[in-house]
Design a protein around this motif. Structure first.
Motif, short mmCIF file in Angstrom:
data_model
loop_
_atom_site.label_atom_id
_atom_site.label_comp_id
_atom_site.label_asym_id
_atom_site.label_seq_id
_atom_site.Cartn_x
_atom_site.Cartn_y
_atom_site.Cartn_z
N SER A 379 -38.73 -31.34 -32.37
CA SER A 379 -38.42 -31.51 -30.95
C SER A 379 -37.20 -30.68 -30.58
CB SER A 379 -38.16 -32.98 -30.64
OG SER A 379 -37.66 -33.13 -29.32
N PRO A 380 -37.24 -29.95 -29.46
CA PRO A 380 -36.10 -29.14 -29.05
C PRO A 380 -34.83 -29.97 -28.84
CG PRO A 380 -38.04 -28.58 -27.77
CD PRO A 380 -38.38 -29.81 -28.55
N PHE A 381 -34.98 -31.25 -28.48
CA PHE A 381 -33.81 -32.07 -28.15
C PHE A 381 -33.59 -33.18 -29.19
CE2 PHE A 381 -35.77 -30.54 -24.20
CZ PHE A 381 -34.74 -29.75 -23.75
N ALA A 382 -34.18 -33.02 -30.38
CA ALA A 382 -34.05 -34.06 -31.39
C ALA A 382 -32.59 -34.22 -31.82
CB ALA A 382 -34.92 -33.73 -32.60
N ASP A 383 -31.92 -33.09 -32.05
CA ASP A 383 -30.53 -33.15 -32.52
C ASP A 383 -29.63 -33.75 -31.44
OD1 ASP A 383 -28.47 -32.36 -34.52
OD2 ASP A 383 -27.77 -31.12 -32.87
N ILE A 384 -29.86 -33.37 -30.19
CA ILE A 384 -29.02 -33.88 -29.09
C ILE A 384 -29.23 -35.38 -28.89
CG2 ILE A 384 -28.61 -33.72 -26.60
CD1 ILE A 384 -29.29 -30.79 -26.77
N PHE A 406 -14.10 -16.98 -38.31
CA PHE A 406 -14.03 -15.68 -38.93
C PHE A 406 -13.97 -15.78 -40.46
CE2 PHE A 406 -12.38 -14.72 -34.68
CZ PHE A 406 -13.28 -13.73 -34.33
N ALA A 407 -13.46 -16.92 -40.97
CA ALA A 407 -13.34 -17.06 -42.41
C ALA A 407 -14.64 -17.50 -43.06
CB ALA A 407 -12.24 -18.06 -42.75
N THR A 408 -15.40 -18.34 -42.37
CA THR A 408 -16.57 -18.92 -43.01
C THR A 408 -17.89 -18.35 -42.54
OG1 THR A 408 -16.68 -20.66 -41.34
CG2 THR A 408 -15.37 -21.11 -43.29
N GLY A 409 -17.94 -17.70 -41.39
CA GLY A 409 -19.20 -17.14 -40.95
C GLY A 409 -19.27 -17.05 -39.45
N MET A 410 -20.48 -16.77 -38.94
CA MET A 410 -20.69 -16.59 -37.51
C MET A 410 -21.09 -17.91 -36.89
SD MET A 410 -19.99 -13.49 -37.05
CE MET A 410 -20.46 -13.47 -35.34
N PRO A 411 -20.66 -18.20 -35.65
CA PRO A 411 -21.10 -19.42 -34.98
C PRO A 411 -22.56 -19.33 -34.58
CG PRO A 411 -19.82 -18.08 -33.49
CD PRO A 411 -19.76 -17.41 -34.83
N ASN A 412 -23.30 -20.40 -34.80
CA ASN A 412 -24.69 -20.47 -34.38
C ASN A 412 -24.70 -20.79 -32.89
OD1 ASN A 412 -27.27 -21.35 -33.74
ND2 ASN A 412 -27.65 -22.10 -35.81
N LEU A 413 -25.05 -19.81 -32.06
CA LEU A 413 -24.93 -19.97 -30.63
C LEU A 413 -26.02 -20.87 -30.05
CD1 LEU A 413 -24.00 -16.36 -29.53
CD2 LEU A 413 -22.52 -18.26 -30.13
N LEU A 414 -27.05 -21.16 -30.83
CA LEU A 414 -28.14 -21.95 -30.27
C LEU A 414 -27.99 -23.44 -30.53
CD1 LEU A 414 -31.22 -19.70 -31.06
CD2 LEU A 414 -29.93 -19.91 -28.95
N ASN A 415 -27.35 -23.81 -31.64
CA ASN A 415 -27.19 -25.25 -31.87
C ASN A 415 -25.76 -25.64 -32.21
OD1 ASN A 415 -26.89 -24.38 -34.47
ND2 ASN A 415 -28.92 -25.07 -35.17
N GLY A 416 -24.83 -24.71 -32.11
CA GLY A 416 -23.43 -25.05 -32.24
C GLY A 416 -22.94 -25.20 -33.66
N SER A 417 -23.77 -24.93 -34.67
CA SER A 417 -23.33 -25.09 -36.05
C SER A 417 -22.78 -23.78 -36.58
CB SER A 417 -24.50 -25.55 -36.92
OG SER A 417 -25.53 -24.58 -36.92
N ILE A 494 -33.76 -23.08 -21.71
CA ILE A 494 -33.13 -24.41 -21.62
C ILE A 494 -34.10 -25.49 -22.07
CG2 ILE A 494 -32.26 -26.12 -19.96
CD1 ILE A 494 -31.07 -23.77 -18.39
N LEU A 495 -35.38 -25.34 -21.75
CA LEU A 495 -36.38 -26.34 -22.13
C LEU A 495 -36.70 -26.29 -23.63
CD1 LEU A 495 -38.86 -26.04 -19.12
CD2 LEU A 495 -37.14 -27.80 -19.52
N ALA A 496 -36.47 -25.15 -24.27
CA ALA A 496 -36.74 -25.02 -25.71
C ALA A 496 -35.60 -24.23 -26.35
CB ALA A 496 -38.07 -24.32 -25.94
N PRO A 497 -34.43 -24.87 -26.54
CA PRO A 497 -33.25 -24.12 -26.98
C PRO A 497 -33.11 -23.96 -28.49
CG PRO A 497 -32.63 -26.38 -26.47
CD PRO A 497 -34.11 -26.27 -26.20
N ASN A 498 -33.91 -24.66 -29.30
CA ASN A 498 -33.71 -24.61 -30.74
C ASN A 498 -34.38 -23.40 -31.37
OD1 ASN A 498 -36.13 -25.81 -29.97
ND2 ASN A 498 -36.45 -26.69 -32.00
N PRO A 499 -33.86 -22.89 -32.49
CA PRO A 499 -34.44 -21.71 -33.14
C PRO A 499 -35.90 -21.90 -33.54
CG PRO A 499 -32.29 -22.22 -34.07
CD PRO A 499 -32.65 -23.37 -33.20
#
Length: 555
Positions: A379-384, A406-417, A494-499
Motif C-alpha cells: 500500500s502506498p500509505f502503509a508506512d504513514i 553526508f557521512a552515511t549516505g543519501m536521503p531517500n526523498l520518497l519515504n524519508g529514510s 501524491i496518490l502513489a508516492p512509494n518506490p
C-alpha cells in the motif's frame, strides 16, 4: 535582429533558470529543510498559469508588441529583485521575525515571497508568449526555414542554460551563503533587465514589421474564422491556409458604457472564448498531443531524481546523466532542422513521435527487470498509516542531521529514510541490481532527441497556423494545458508516492505519451491524407522551404 534576439533570450533564460533553481532551495532552507513551502509554491504557480494563461495571452494580443515585451520584462525582473531583497531580510532577521506577533509576521513574509515569485512567473509566461511565439515569427518573415532554425537555436539556448545556470548559482550558494545567493540573483536581474530592455528596443528598430500589428478581431468575427475545422481544408504539406481579415481600414467604433457586472464578467468570458478558440484551431490535436507529454514522470525532475536515490545512484552520477540529457536534447534540435528539410514539418512530428516512443519502451521494460522495486501489493500509505496509529513521528527530509546525511549516505526523498552507504557489510542489505534503473535512464535520455524535435514541430505548427490576432491567447491556453497535465502528474505521484509503485507510474506515463502521439497522428492524417507517408525532397532551385502549390500560409 536575429542575433540580438538570441542574446536577449539567453540573458532572460539564464536569469529565469537561476531563480527557479534558487527559490526552491531558499524555501526549503527557510522552512527547516521541509518541502512544504516548495510544494505550495509549485501548486500556486501551476494553478495561476492554468487559470490565467488565456487572460495573459489575450492581453498580449490587445497591446502593441513593444509595450507587451517591455512591460512583462520590467514586471518579471522587478519581482525577482524584490523577492531577493525580502529573502535577504528574512535570512538576516529570521530569529527576530519568529518572536514578533507569535511568528505571524514571518508567515506573512513567506506568503509575500510566494505571491511575488508567482507574479514573476506569470510575467515570464507573457514574455515567452510574445517573444517565442510572436516576435520570432515576424523577424523570420515568410521564410519558414529561417523560422525553423530560429526555433531550434532558441531551444539550444534553453538546454544550455538549464544545465549551466543552476551550476553557477549553486556554486555561489555553496561556497558563499543563501543570502549571498539572493544578492547575486537580485543584482544579475537588475543588470539583465537594463540590457534586455535595450536589446528589445534595438530589435524593434531593426524590424519595422514588428510595429504593424493586426487589430483585435471582434468576438463574432473570431468565431467565424475558427468555425472552419481542419477537415474542411487538407493542405499537401503541413500548413493550413489561413486568410486573416484586413481590419486596418475599419472605423473605430464608439466605446459603449459597460456596467460593473459586465466588467467583472469580462475575464471569465475571455477565459471561455480562449478555450473555445483553442478547440476550434486546425492544430488543436497537435497541441493536445504536446500537452499529454507533460503527464509523465520520465524526466529529470524531483520525482525521478528522488527515485534514483532510492535505487543507489549518487548525486555525481545523476549530474552526469542530466548533462547527457542536455546533449541529446541539443541533438533533437539538430534532428528537427534536418528532418524538416527532408520530409516536411508534419512528417517530422510523426518521425519524432515514433523515435520518442520507441526509446520509452526501454523504460517500460525496465519495470519488469531485476532490481525493479515494483510491488503493487504494498500500500502506498502503509508506512504513514502505521506511524499514525502507533503515534510515531512522520519521516521528513529534515529528520537526520546534515552531517549524518553526508557521512552515511543519501536521503531517500520518497519515504524519508536514509540509505546507508558505509555501514557494516554484515548488517547491510544486498546491493540493488542496476539493470532496471540503467534501462530506465537510458530510455529517458535517448527519448530527449524525439521529445525536443516533436516539441519544436508543434511549436512551429502553432506559429504558422494561428492567425496573428489570436496568437497570444491560443499560446496562453496551450501553456495552461501543459500546466494542467503537469499538475495531474504531481497528483498521480501524491496518490502513489512509494518506490514500489513507481513502476506503475512509468507505465501510466508511457501510456499518456502514446495517447499524445496518437492525437498527433490523427492531426497529420487529416492534414496530409494519402500523402502522409510520402516524403519529398524540396527542389533546390525553388525558394527556401518551398511547398507544393496551394500550400502557402498567410499568417
Amino acid at each position: 535582429a536575429k542575433f540580438l534576439l538570441y542574446l536577449g533570450h539567453a540573458l532572460s533564460t539564464w536569469g529565469d533558470r537561476m531563480w527557479h533553481f534558487a527559490v526552491s532551495v531558499f524555501l526549503v532552507e527557510l522552512y527547516g529543510n521541509s518541502l512544504l513551502l516548495t510544494a505550495v509554491y509549485g501548486l500556486v504557480v501551476a494553478g495561476s498559469v492554468l487559470l490565467l494563461g488565456a487572460l495573459i495571452g489575450d492581453w498580449v494580443d490587445k497591446n502593441s508588441r513593444l509595450k507587451v515585451a517591455q512591460t512583462s520584462l520590467v514586471v518579471q525582473n522587478s519581482s525577482v529583485i524584490l523577492c531577493g531583497v525580502i529573502l535577504m531580510i528574512i535570512f538576516l532577521f529570521k530569529t527576530q521575525l519568529l518572536t514578533l506577533y507569535h511568528g505571524w509576521l514571518l508567515t506573512l513574509c513567506y506568503i509575500l515571497v510566494i505571491t511575488i515569485a508567482n507574479i514573476a512567473n506569470l510575467a515570464s509566461t507573457a514574455t515567452a508568449i510574445t517573444i517565442q511565439r510572436d516576435w520570432i515569427v515576424v523577424v523570420a518573415g515568410e521564410d519558414r526555414s529561417k523560422l525553423a532554425d530560429m526555433n531550434a537555436t532558441i531551444r539550444r539556448i534553453d538546454q544550455l542554460t538549464n544545465i549551466l545556470a543552476p551550476m553557477a548559482v549553486g556554486q555561489i550558494m555553496t561556497f558563499g551563503s543563501p543570502m549571498i545567493g539572493c544578492g547575486f540573483i537580485s543584482g544579475w536581474n537588475l543588470m539583465s533587465m537594463c540590457v534586455e530592455y535595450l536589446l528589445l528596443w534595438k530589435v524593434y528598430q531593426k524590424t519595422p514589421t514588428l510595429a504593424r500589428k493586426s487589430a483585435k478581431v471582434e468576438a463574432s468575427e473570431l468565431k467565424q474564422l475558427n468555425v472552419k475545422k481542419e477537415s474542411d481544408v487538407k493542405p499537401a504539406e503541413g500548413v493550413q491556409l489561413i486568410i486573416e481579415k484586413d481590419v486596418s481600414g475599419l472605423e473605430p467604433q464608439q466605446e459603449k458604457e459597460v456596467g460593473c457586472a459586465a466588467r467583472i464578467a469580462e475575464p471569465f468570458i475571455t477565459f471561455r472564448d480562449g478555450w473555445v478558440a483553442y478547440y476550434n484551431q486546425p492544430v488543436f490535436l497537435a497541441g493536445m498531443g504536446l500537452a499529454f507529454l507533460y503527464m509523465t514522470v520520465l524526466g529529470f525532475d524531483c520525482i525521478t531524481t528522488g527515485y534514483a536515490y532510492t535505487q543507489g545512484l549518487s548525486g555525481s552520477v545523476l549530474s552526469l546523466l542530466m548533462g547527457a540529457s542536455a546533449v541529446t536534447g541539443i541533438m533533437g534540435t539538430v534532428a528537427f532542422t534536418w528532418l524538416r528539410r527532408k520530409c516536411g514539418l508534419i512528417r517530422t512530428g510523426l518521425i519524432s513521435g515514433v523515435a520518442q516512443f520507441a526509446c520509452l519502451i526501454l523504460c517500460a521494460i525496465s519495470v519488469f527487470m531485476p532490481g525493479s522495486p515494483m510491488d503493487l501489493t504494498v500500500s502506498p500509505f502503509a508506512d504513514i498509516s502505521a506511524r499514525l496509529f502507533e503515534n510515531e513521528p512522520l519521516p521528513t527530509i529534515a529528520s537526520p542531521e546534515p552531517e549524518m546525511v553526508f557521512a552515511t549516505g543519501m536521503p531517500n526523498l520518497l519515504n524519508g529514510s536514509i540509505a546507508p552507504a558505509n555501514s557494516d557489510p554484515e548488517m547491510s542489505p544486498e546491493p540493488v541490481p542496476l539493470i532496471s534503473v540503467s534501462l530506465l535512464f537510458a530510455g529517458v535520455i535517448a527519448a530527449r532527441v524525439g521529445l525536443w524535435s516533436f516539441d519544436l514541430t508543434v511549436t512551429q505548427l502553432l506559429q504558422e497556423n494561428v492567425i496573428e490576432s489570436e496568437r497570444g491567447i491560443i499560446n496562453g491556453v496551450q501553456n495552461s494545458m501543459n500546466y494542467l497535465l503537469d499538475l495531474l502528474h504531481f497528483i498521480m505521484v501524491i496518490l502513489a508516492p512509494n518506490p514500489e509503485a513507481f513502476g506503475l507510474l512509468v507505465l501510466i506515463s508511457v501510456s499518456f505519451v502514446a495517447m499524445g502521439h496518437i492525437m498527433y497522428f490523427r492531426f497529420a492524417q487529416k492534414s496530409l491524407g494519402k500523402q502522409l507517408f510520402v516524403c519529398h525532397t524540396p527542389d533546390p532551385k525553388a525558394a527556401p522551404d518551398s511547398s507544393p502549390p496551394g500550400n502557402t500560409s498567410t499568417v
